[in-house]
Design an enzyme around this catalytic site. Structure first.
Site, PDB file in Angstrom:
ATOM      1  CD  GLU A   1      -2.934  -6.832   4.078  1.00  0.00           C
ATOM      2  OE1 GLU A   1      -2.368  -5.733   4.146  1.00  0.00           O
ATOM      3  OE2 GLU A   1      -2.790  -7.608   3.094  1.00  0.00           O
TER       4      GLU A   1
ATOM      5  CD  GLU B   1      -2.845  -1.239   2.361  1.00  0.00           C
ATOM      6  OE1 GLU B   1      -3.991  -1.687   2.245  1.00  0.00           O
ATOM      7  OE2 GLU B   1      -2.352  -0.889   3.463  1.00  0.00           O
TER       8      GLU B   1
END
Length: 267
Positions: A138, A118
Protein backbone atom coordinates in the site's frame (compact mmCIF):
# COMPACT_ATOMS: atom_id res chain seq x y z
CA UNK A 1 -18.29 -41.27 7.13
CA UNK A 2 -19.29 -37.60 6.92
CA UNK A 3 -21.29 -36.18 4.05
CA UNK A 4 -19.46 -33.71 1.82
CA UNK A 5 -21.56 -31.03 0.12
CA UNK A 6 -20.55 -28.12 -2.09
CA UNK A 7 -22.13 -24.85 -3.19
CA UNK A 8 -21.11 -22.02 -5.51
CA UNK A 9 -22.10 -18.42 -4.74
CA UNK A 10 -20.73 -16.57 -7.77
CA UNK A 11 -17.11 -15.75 -6.73
CA UNK A 12 -17.25 -17.92 -3.60
CA UNK A 13 -17.32 -21.70 -3.42
CA UNK A 14 -18.13 -23.54 -0.20
CA UNK A 15 -17.52 -27.15 0.71
CA UNK A 16 -18.99 -28.68 3.84
CA UNK A 17 -17.39 -31.80 5.28
CA UNK A 18 -18.96 -32.75 8.59
CA UNK A 19 -18.10 -30.02 11.08
CA UNK A 20 -15.71 -28.22 8.69
CA UNK A 21 -16.62 -25.46 6.23
CA UNK A 22 -14.23 -24.76 3.37
CA UNK A 23 -14.54 -21.34 1.72
CA UNK A 24 -12.75 -20.83 -1.61
CA UNK A 25 -12.33 -17.41 -3.17
CA UNK A 26 -12.62 -17.89 -6.94
CA UNK A 27 -12.75 -14.53 -8.66
CA UNK A 28 -10.83 -14.11 -11.87
CA UNK A 29 -7.10 -14.51 -12.28
CA UNK A 30 -6.05 -12.74 -9.08
CA UNK A 31 -8.94 -13.40 -6.65
CA UNK A 32 -9.21 -9.69 -5.86
CA UNK A 33 -12.16 -8.70 -3.68
CA UNK A 34 -14.76 -6.12 -4.69
CA UNK A 35 -17.68 -4.88 -2.61
CA UNK A 36 -20.12 -7.53 -3.84
CA UNK A 37 -17.65 -10.34 -3.12
CA UNK A 38 -16.92 -8.97 0.33
CA UNK A 39 -20.63 -8.92 1.15
CA UNK A 40 -21.02 -12.53 0.03
CA UNK A 41 -18.03 -13.57 2.15
CA UNK A 42 -19.51 -11.79 5.15
CA UNK A 43 -22.77 -13.70 4.78
CA UNK A 44 -20.90 -17.00 4.41
CA UNK A 45 -18.87 -16.44 7.57
CA UNK A 46 -21.90 -15.12 9.46
CA UNK A 47 -23.75 -18.34 8.61
CA UNK A 48 -20.69 -20.33 9.68
CA UNK A 49 -20.65 -18.48 13.00
CA UNK A 50 -24.33 -19.15 13.63
CA UNK A 51 -24.49 -22.79 12.51
CA UNK A 52 -24.15 -25.06 15.58
CA UNK A 53 -23.04 -27.98 13.42
CA UNK A 54 -20.01 -26.17 12.01
CA UNK A 55 -16.89 -25.95 14.18
CA UNK A 56 -13.95 -24.93 11.96
CA UNK A 57 -13.57 -22.99 8.70
CA UNK A 58 -10.83 -22.98 6.07
CA UNK A 59 -10.37 -19.93 3.84
CA UNK A 60 -8.40 -20.53 0.65
CA UNK A 61 -8.47 -19.51 -3.02
CA UNK A 62 -8.67 -21.06 -6.44
CA UNK A 63 -5.70 -21.34 -8.77
CA UNK A 64 -2.00 -21.69 -8.11
CA UNK A 65 -0.67 -18.12 -8.39
CA UNK A 66 -2.85 -15.89 -6.20
CA UNK A 67 -4.37 -16.29 -2.79
CA UNK A 68 -5.62 -12.70 -2.79
CA UNK A 69 -4.11 -9.29 -3.57
CA UNK A 70 -6.82 -7.56 -1.57
CA UNK A 71 -8.97 -4.75 -2.91
CA UNK A 72 -10.00 -4.94 -6.57
CA UNK A 73 -8.55 -1.77 -8.07
CA UNK A 74 -10.29 -2.37 -11.41
CA UNK A 75 -13.65 -2.45 -9.64
CA UNK A 76 -12.66 0.72 -7.81
CA UNK A 77 -11.90 2.40 -11.13
CA UNK A 78 -15.38 1.40 -12.29
CA UNK A 79 -17.05 3.00 -9.29
CA UNK A 80 -16.61 0.69 -6.28
CA UNK A 81 -15.90 3.07 -3.40
CA UNK A 82 -13.04 2.07 -1.13
CA UNK A 83 -15.17 3.12 1.83
CA UNK A 84 -18.30 1.41 0.49
CA UNK A 85 -20.45 -1.29 2.06
CA UNK A 86 -18.19 -4.28 2.68
CA UNK A 87 -21.03 -6.13 4.38
CA UNK A 88 -21.20 -7.84 7.73
CA UNK A 89 -17.71 -8.66 8.97
CA UNK A 90 -16.02 -5.84 7.08
CA UNK A 91 -13.56 -6.42 4.24
CA UNK A 92 -13.48 -10.11 3.30
CA UNK A 93 -16.14 -10.99 5.85
CA UNK A 94 -13.78 -11.92 8.68
CA UNK A 95 -11.95 -8.91 10.04
CA UNK A 96 -14.81 -7.29 11.91
CA UNK A 97 -17.28 -10.14 12.30
CA UNK A 98 -18.50 -9.91 15.89
CA UNK A 99 -18.72 -12.97 18.09
CA UNK A 100 -16.84 -15.33 15.79
CA UNK A 101 -15.82 -17.84 18.44
CA UNK A 102 -14.85 -20.63 16.06
CA UNK A 103 -11.36 -21.42 14.71
CA UNK A 104 -10.47 -20.31 11.17
CA UNK A 105 -7.54 -21.64 9.13
CA UNK A 106 -6.11 -19.74 6.15
CA UNK A 107 -4.58 -21.96 3.46
CA UNK A 108 -2.52 -19.46 1.46
CA UNK A 109 -1.92 -20.90 -1.99
CA UNK A 110 0.01 -18.06 -3.64
CA UNK A 111 0.52 -14.31 -3.66
CA UNK A 112 -0.95 -12.83 -0.48
CA UNK A 113 -0.66 -9.08 -0.23
CA UNK A 114 -2.45 -5.93 0.85
CA UNK A 115 -5.99 -6.69 1.93
CA UNK A 116 -5.34 -10.34 1.13
CA UNK A 117 -2.70 -10.46 3.84
CA UNK A 118 -5.07 -8.66 6.20
CA UNK A 119 -7.65 -11.35 5.43
CA UNK A 120 -5.14 -14.10 6.21
CA UNK A 121 -4.18 -12.35 9.45
CA UNK A 122 -7.82 -12.56 10.48
CA UNK A 123 -7.47 -16.35 10.66
CA UNK A 124 -6.25 -18.18 13.76
CA UNK A 125 -3.84 -20.46 11.93
CA UNK A 126 -2.06 -19.70 8.64
CA UNK A 127 -0.67 -22.47 6.45
CA UNK A 128 1.06 -21.64 3.18
CA UNK A 129 2.27 -23.23 -0.01
CA UNK A 130 6.04 -23.15 -0.42
CA UNK A 131 5.75 -20.69 -3.32
CA UNK A 132 3.49 -18.25 -1.42
CA UNK A 133 4.70 -14.66 -0.94
CA UNK A 134 3.55 -11.92 1.40
CA UNK A 135 3.66 -8.11 1.32
CA UNK A 136 1.92 -4.86 2.21
CA UNK A 137 2.48 -2.76 -0.93
CA UNK A 138 0.00 0.00 0.00
CA UNK A 139 2.87 2.39 0.76
CA UNK A 140 3.75 2.42 -2.94
CA UNK A 141 0.30 3.66 -3.92
CA UNK A 142 0.19 6.31 -1.25
CA UNK A 143 -2.29 4.64 1.07
CA UNK A 144 -2.20 2.86 4.42
CA UNK A 145 -2.65 -0.80 5.20
CA UNK A 146 -4.96 0.07 8.06
CA UNK A 147 -5.88 -3.35 9.49
CA UNK A 148 -2.33 -4.64 9.02
CA UNK A 149 -0.95 -1.60 10.84
CA UNK A 150 -2.99 -2.70 13.84
CA UNK A 151 -2.48 -6.45 13.61
CA UNK A 152 0.98 -7.14 12.22
CA UNK A 153 3.18 -5.49 14.91
CA UNK A 154 1.37 -7.69 17.46
CA UNK A 155 1.99 -10.88 15.48
CA UNK A 156 5.64 -10.65 14.43
CA UNK A 157 8.69 -8.71 15.67
CA UNK A 158 7.89 -5.00 15.66
CA UNK A 159 10.84 -4.01 13.48
CA UNK A 160 10.01 -6.57 10.79
CA UNK A 161 6.38 -5.45 10.73
CA UNK A 162 7.39 -1.81 10.44
CA UNK A 163 9.83 -2.60 7.63
CA UNK A 164 7.04 -4.31 5.70
CA UNK A 165 4.67 -1.39 6.29
CA UNK A 166 7.22 1.33 5.45
CA UNK A 167 8.83 -0.32 2.40
CA UNK A 168 6.30 -2.79 0.99
CA UNK A 169 8.99 -5.46 0.70
CA UNK A 170 8.05 -9.08 0.01
CA UNK A 171 8.59 -12.10 2.25
CA UNK A 172 8.72 -15.61 0.89
CA UNK A 173 6.99 -18.41 2.79
CA UNK A 174 10.17 -19.54 4.53
CA UNK A 175 10.89 -16.08 5.93
CA UNK A 176 7.25 -15.55 6.89
CA UNK A 177 7.39 -18.77 8.89
CA UNK A 178 10.70 -17.77 10.47
CA UNK A 179 9.17 -14.57 11.84
CA UNK A 180 6.08 -16.41 13.05
CA UNK A 181 3.65 -14.86 10.56
CA UNK A 182 2.54 -18.30 9.40
CA UNK A 183 2.40 -21.68 11.11
CA UNK A 184 3.44 -24.14 8.42
CA UNK A 185 4.81 -24.35 4.88
CA UNK A 186 3.87 -27.22 2.56
CA UNK A 187 4.38 -28.17 -1.09
CA UNK A 188 1.58 -26.58 -3.08
CA UNK A 189 -0.01 -29.90 -4.00
CA UNK A 190 -0.23 -30.87 -0.32
CA UNK A 191 -1.41 -27.59 1.19
CA UNK A 192 -5.16 -28.11 1.12
CA UNK A 193 -4.88 -31.69 2.35
CA UNK A 194 -2.75 -30.55 5.31
CA UNK A 195 -5.21 -27.73 6.06
CA UNK A 196 -8.07 -30.21 6.02
CA UNK A 197 -6.18 -32.48 8.40
CA UNK A 198 -5.64 -29.56 10.77
CA UNK A 199 -9.30 -28.58 10.53
CA UNK A 200 -10.50 -32.10 11.28
CA UNK A 201 -8.12 -32.34 14.24
CA UNK A 202 -9.47 -29.11 15.73
CA UNK A 203 -13.07 -30.04 14.91
CA UNK A 204 -12.65 -33.32 16.81
CA UNK A 205 -11.93 -31.33 19.97
CA UNK A 206 -14.43 -29.75 22.38
CA UNK A 207 -16.16 -26.90 20.50
CA UNK A 208 -17.17 -25.07 23.68
CA UNK A 209 -13.52 -24.95 24.78
CA UNK A 210 -12.47 -23.63 21.36
CA UNK A 211 -15.13 -20.92 21.68
CA UNK A 212 -13.88 -19.96 25.14
CA UNK A 213 -10.29 -19.82 23.91
CA UNK A 214 -11.22 -17.47 21.07
CA UNK A 215 -13.25 -15.12 23.26
CA UNK A 216 -10.61 -14.98 26.01
CA UNK A 217 -7.76 -14.34 23.58
CA UNK A 218 -9.70 -11.67 21.70
CA UNK A 219 -11.06 -9.82 24.72
CA UNK A 220 -7.89 -10.09 26.81
CA UNK A 221 -5.56 -8.79 24.10
CA UNK A 222 -5.43 -5.27 25.52
CA UNK A 223 -6.20 -6.13 29.15
CA UNK A 224 -3.88 -6.57 32.09
CA UNK A 225 -3.41 -10.19 33.11
CA UNK A 226 -5.18 -9.91 36.45
CA UNK A 227 -8.09 -7.98 34.96
CA UNK A 228 -8.61 -10.75 32.42
CA UNK A 229 -8.35 -13.44 35.09
CA UNK A 230 -10.89 -11.60 37.23
CA UNK A 231 -13.34 -11.52 34.34
CA UNK A 232 -12.95 -15.28 33.93
CA UNK A 233 -13.42 -16.09 37.62
CA UNK A 234 -16.42 -13.75 37.85
CA UNK A 235 -18.08 -15.47 34.89
CA UNK A 236 -17.92 -12.36 32.73
CA UNK A 237 -17.01 -14.23 29.54
CA UNK A 238 -20.17 -15.72 28.06
CA UNK A 239 -18.39 -18.64 26.40
CA UNK A 240 -16.59 -19.61 29.61
CA UNK A 241 -19.84 -19.53 31.59
CA UNK A 242 -21.49 -21.70 28.93
CA UNK A 243 -18.58 -24.15 29.06
CA UNK A 244 -18.58 -24.50 32.85
CA UNK A 245 -22.31 -25.29 32.95
CA UNK A 246 -22.33 -27.60 29.92
CA UNK A 247 -22.87 -31.29 29.31
CA UNK A 248 -19.48 -31.34 27.58
CA UNK A 249 -17.75 -30.25 30.80
CA UNK A 250 -19.21 -33.28 32.57
CA UNK A 251 -18.47 -35.52 29.60
CA UNK A 252 -14.79 -34.57 29.69
CA UNK A 253 -14.52 -35.56 33.33
CA UNK A 254 -16.46 -38.80 32.84
CA UNK A 255 -14.40 -39.82 29.80
CA UNK A 256 -11.18 -39.24 31.74
CA UNK A 257 -12.42 -41.31 34.69
CA UNK A 258 -13.66 -44.08 32.42
CA UNK A 259 -10.46 -44.03 30.32
CA UNK A 260 -12.26 -43.49 27.01
CA UNK A 261 -12.41 -40.85 24.32
CA UNK A 262 -14.94 -38.10 25.03
CA UNK A 263 -17.92 -37.55 22.78
CA UNK A 264 -18.37 -33.80 22.39
CA UNK A 265 -21.85 -32.45 21.68
CA UNK A 266 -21.14 -28.71 21.86
CA UNK A 267 -23.74 -28.22 24.57
Amino acid sequence: MTEVTAETLNPIETRRDGHVLEVTLNRGKANAIDLATSRIMGKVFQDFRDDPELRVAIITAAGEKFFCPGWDLKAAADGDAVDGDYGVGGFGGLQELRGLNKPVIAAVNGICCGGGLELALSADIIMAADHATFALPEIRSGTVADAASIKLPKRIPYHIAMEMLFTGRWLDAEEAARWGMINQVHPADQLLARAREMAQLIASGPPLVNAAIKEIVREAEDMKFQDAMNRITKSQFATVETLYTSEDQLEGARAFAEKRDPVWKGK
